[in-house]
Design an enzyme around this catalytic site. Structure first.
Site, PDB file in Angstrom:
ATOM      1  N   SER A   1       0.784  -1.177  -0.071  1.00 25.17           N
ATOM      2  CA  SER A   1       0.044   0.028  -0.059  1.00 25.17           C
ATOM      3  C   SER A   1       0.905   1.236   0.034  1.00 25.17           C
ATOM      4  O   SER A   1       1.694   1.508   1.013  1.00 25.17           O
ATOM      5  CB  SER A   1      -1.040  -0.091   1.433  1.00 25.17           C
ATOM      6  OG  SER A   1      -0.353   0.705   2.445  1.00 25.17           O
TER       7      SER A   1
ATOM      8  N   HIS B   1      -1.150  -1.071  -4.453  1.00 20.02           N
ATOM      9  CA  HIS B   1      -2.434  -0.674  -3.851  1.00 20.02           C
ATOM     10  C   HIS B   1      -2.195   0.958  -3.340  1.00 20.02           C
ATOM     11  O   HIS B   1      -1.429   1.228  -2.787  1.00 20.02           O
ATOM     12  CB  HIS B   1      -2.696  -1.368  -2.397  1.00 20.02           C
ATOM     13  CG  HIS B   1      -3.976  -1.112  -1.612  1.00 20.02           C
ATOM     14  ND1 HIS B   1      -5.078  -1.622  -1.819  1.00 20.02           N
ATOM     15  CD2 HIS B   1      -4.152  -0.310  -0.534  1.00 20.02           C
ATOM     16  CE1 HIS B   1      -6.080  -0.975  -0.847  1.00 20.02           C
ATOM     17  NE2 HIS B   1      -5.304  -0.326  -0.134  1.00 20.02           N
TER      18      HIS B   1
ATOM     19  N   ASP C   1      -3.897   4.292  -1.523  1.00 17.10           N
ATOM     20  CA  ASP C   1      -4.864   4.454  -0.613  1.00 17.10           C
ATOM     21  C   ASP C   1      -5.108   6.112  -0.870  1.00 17.10           C
ATOM     22  O   ASP C   1      -4.269   7.173  -0.408  1.00 17.10           O
ATOM     23  CB  ASP C   1      -4.030   4.527   0.704  1.00 17.10           C
ATOM     24  CG  ASP C   1      -4.003   2.948   1.314  1.00 17.10           C
ATOM     25  OD1 ASP C   1      -3.097   2.517   2.181  1.00 17.10           O
ATOM     26  OD2 ASP C   1      -5.046   2.394   1.005  1.00 17.10           O
TER      27      ASP C   1
ATOM     28  N   MET D   1      -7.194   9.299   0.143  1.00 19.22           N
ATOM     29  CA  MET D   1      -7.796   9.647   1.407  1.00 19.22           C
ATOM     30  C   MET D   1      -8.206  11.133   1.250  1.00 19.22           C
ATOM     31  O   MET D   1      -7.290  11.883   0.428  1.00 19.22           O
ATOM     32  CB  MET D   1      -7.033   9.408   2.584  1.00 19.22           C
ATOM     33  CG  MET D   1      -6.589   8.138   2.876  1.00 19.22           C
ATOM     34  SD  MET D   1      -5.553   8.156   4.494  1.00 19.22           S
ATOM     35  CE  MET D   1      -5.021   6.182   4.277  1.00 19.22           C
TER      36      MET D   1
ATOM     37  N   HIS E   1      -7.974   2.590  -3.605  1.00 23.41           N
ATOM     38  CA  HIS E   1      -8.675   2.126  -2.550  1.00 23.41           C
ATOM     39  C   HIS E   1      -9.262   3.446  -2.048  1.00 23.41           C
ATOM     40  O   HIS E   1      -8.585   4.369  -1.670  1.00 23.41           O
ATOM     41  CB  HIS E   1      -8.060   1.606  -1.408  1.00 23.41           C
ATOM     42  CG  HIS E   1      -8.554   1.409  -0.137  1.00 23.41           C
ATOM     43  ND1 HIS E   1      -7.984   1.256   1.162  1.00 23.41           N
ATOM     44  CD2 HIS E   1      -9.974   1.407   0.290  1.00 23.41           C
ATOM     45  CE1 HIS E   1      -9.016   1.084   1.966  1.00 23.41           C
ATOM     46  NE2 HIS E   1     -10.144   1.319   1.613  1.00 23.41           N
TER      47      HIS E   1
ATOM     48  N   MET F   1     -10.884   5.782  -0.200  1.00 21.88           N
ATOM     49  CA  MET F   1     -11.608   6.432   1.275  1.00 21.88           C
ATOM     50  C   MET F   1     -11.891   7.888   1.023  1.00 21.88           C
ATOM     51  O   MET F   1     -11.236   8.678   1.637  1.00 21.88           O
ATOM     52  CB  MET F   1     -10.053   6.181   2.130  1.00 21.88           C
ATOM     53  CG  MET F   1      -9.935   4.645   2.395  1.00 21.88           C
ATOM     54  SD  MET F   1      -8.455   4.523   3.411  1.00 21.88           S
ATOM     55  CE  MET F   1      -7.301   4.182   2.177  1.00 21.88           C
TER      56      MET F   1
ATOM     57  N   MET G   1     -11.779  -4.464   5.546  1.00 24.47           N
ATOM     58  CA  MET G   1     -10.786  -3.736   6.330  1.00 24.47           C
ATOM     59  C   MET G   1     -10.536  -4.482   7.726  1.00 24.47           C
ATOM     60  O   MET G   1     -11.415  -4.870   8.468  1.00 24.47           O
ATOM     61  CB  MET G   1     -11.099  -2.446   6.519  1.00 24.47           C
ATOM     62  CG  MET G   1     -11.172  -1.459   5.447  1.00 24.47           C
ATOM     63  SD  MET G   1      -9.603  -1.413   4.449  1.00 24.47           S
ATOM     64  CE  MET G   1      -8.619  -0.453   5.565  1.00 24.47           C
TER      65      MET G   1
ATOM     66  N   ASP H   1      -6.863  -5.813   4.261  1.00 24.26           N
ATOM     67  CA  ASP H   1      -6.194  -4.511   4.264  1.00 24.26           C
ATOM     68  C   ASP H   1      -5.955  -3.963   5.732  1.00 24.26           C
ATOM     69  O   ASP H   1      -7.013  -3.551   6.472  1.00 24.26           O
ATOM     70  CB  ASP H   1      -6.890  -3.469   3.565  1.00 24.26           C
ATOM     71  CG  ASP H   1      -5.804  -2.244   3.320  1.00 24.26           C
ATOM     72  OD1 ASP H   1      -6.587  -1.185   2.438  1.00 24.26           O
ATOM     73  OD2 ASP H   1      -5.077  -2.095   3.912  1.00 24.26           O
TER      74      ASP H   1
HETATM   75  C1  DX5 Z   1      -5.477   2.269   5.897  1.00 23.29           C
HETATM   76  C2  DX5 Z   1      -5.046   1.941   4.515  1.00 23.29           C
HETATM   77  C3  DX5 Z   1      -4.282   0.537   4.536  1.00 23.29           C
HETATM   78  C4  DX5 Z   1      -2.890   0.768   5.242  1.00 23.29           C
HETATM   79  C5  DX5 Z   1      -2.026  -0.498   5.456  1.00 23.29           C
HETATM   80  O1  DX5 Z   1      -6.400   3.041   5.889  1.00 23.29           O
HETATM   81  O2  DX5 Z   1      -6.149   1.575   3.900  1.00 23.29           O
HETATM   82  O3  DX5 Z   1      -3.750   0.135   3.235  1.00 23.29           O
HETATM   83  O4  DX5 Z   1      -2.028   1.692   4.585  1.00 23.29           O
HETATM   84  O5  DX5 Z   1      -1.244  -0.162   6.282  1.00 23.29           O
HETATM   85  P1  DX5 Z   1      -0.402  -1.300   7.230  1.00 23.29           P
HETATM   86  O6  DX5 Z   1      -0.148  -2.568   6.583  1.00 23.29           O
HETATM   87  O7  DX5 Z   1       0.752  -0.557   7.788  1.00 23.29           O
HETATM   88  O8  DX5 Z   1      -1.545  -1.658   8.326  1.00 23.29           O
HETATM   89 ZN    ZN Z   2      -6.084   0.478   1.798  1.00 24.29          ZN
END
Ligand code: DX5
Ligand code: ZN
Length: 240
Positions: A25, A50, A52, A54, A83, A85, A154, A189
């Protein structure tokens, strides 16, 4: 089948053929050296990236948007898993398709009637899925699983890397695997590392999203080897 429909099937076939796959990620990586990071991840044998995304609204954190996807699309042939968010996935999903995403998940907490958006993403040739936080009841999502190419379970509350694994994800993975069989791609995840990899793989996960267990290591190849040596087949006895 349309050309876009077969593109989605190709993506799903790829992941079914390599399950479980490790997807780093891009949240804790070195963004000042993104191309080098991607090269190191490719050398380490990751199967996809992946991303992320946000927005500071849906989650109390802000990361990046389409420009990063566009830049990555130019430098790698790895599948790009986005992903979302974000509070309004319906407003941005097509922009991420155009930027180069191969898979897109968005949160059921942000979009309670997701069928039209799932179908729209798929009609554009991108595998479409729903994500759900540990604190959200599964009945928010369960009725829409037949409309999903993948489901993102999640195992941490969306928003930050480096959190502790929430074992509620295990029964959710197992329930979906038993209810929908091998067709449905299951992604997990949050807090995925050498300790939790045996549990999530033996409970049915296909796509393992990993942040700190890779990016906090100096050698990504070693990190990947350690993760992979703990995979277990679905149904195998695990500590969980
Ligand atoms: C959290 C993200 C994850 C996170 C995973 O909101 O969606 O992808 O970055 O990081 P680790 O593996 O460190 O939990
Ligand atoms: Zn993620």
């Amino acid at each position: 089948m349309s050309q876009n429909g077969s593109r989605v099937e190709q993506t799903k076939k790829l992941f079914r053929g390599i399950r479980p796959a490790v997807l780093p990620s891009l949240l804790l990586c070195d963004f000042a050296n993104l191309q080098r990071e991607v090269e190191r991840l490719e050398e380490a044998g990751v199967e996809a990236l992946h991303l992320d995304v946000m927005d500071g609204q849906f989650v109390p954190n802000l990361t990046y948007g389409m420009p990063i996807v566009e830049s990555l699309r130019k430098i790698t042939s790895l599948k790009i898993d986005v992903h979302l968010m974000i509070a309004k996935p319906e407003s941005y999903a097509k922009a991420f398709v155009d930027a180069g995403a191969d898979l897109i998940t968005f949160h059921i907490e942000a979009h309670r009637q997701p069928v039209q958006l799932l179908d729209e993403i798929r009609s554009l040739g991108v595998a479409a899925g729903l994500a759900i936080n540990p604190s959200t009841p599964m009945d928010w999502l369960i009725g829409f699983v037949p409309n999903c190419d993948l489901v993102l379970i999640m195992s941490v509350q969306a928003g930050f890397g480096g959190q502790a694994f929430n074992p509620i994800a295990l029964q959710r993975l197992k329930m979906l695997r038993e209810a929908y069989g091998p067709e449905l791609l299951l992604e997990v995840d949050g807090g995925i590392n050498c300790q939790t990899t045996p549990d999530v793989t033996s409970h049915g996960a296909d796509l393992l999203v990993v942040g700190s267990a890779i990016f906090r290591e100096a050698d990504y190849c070693q990190a990947m080897t350690r993760l992979r040596c703990n995979f277990k087949p679905f149904g195998a006895q695990s500590d969980a």
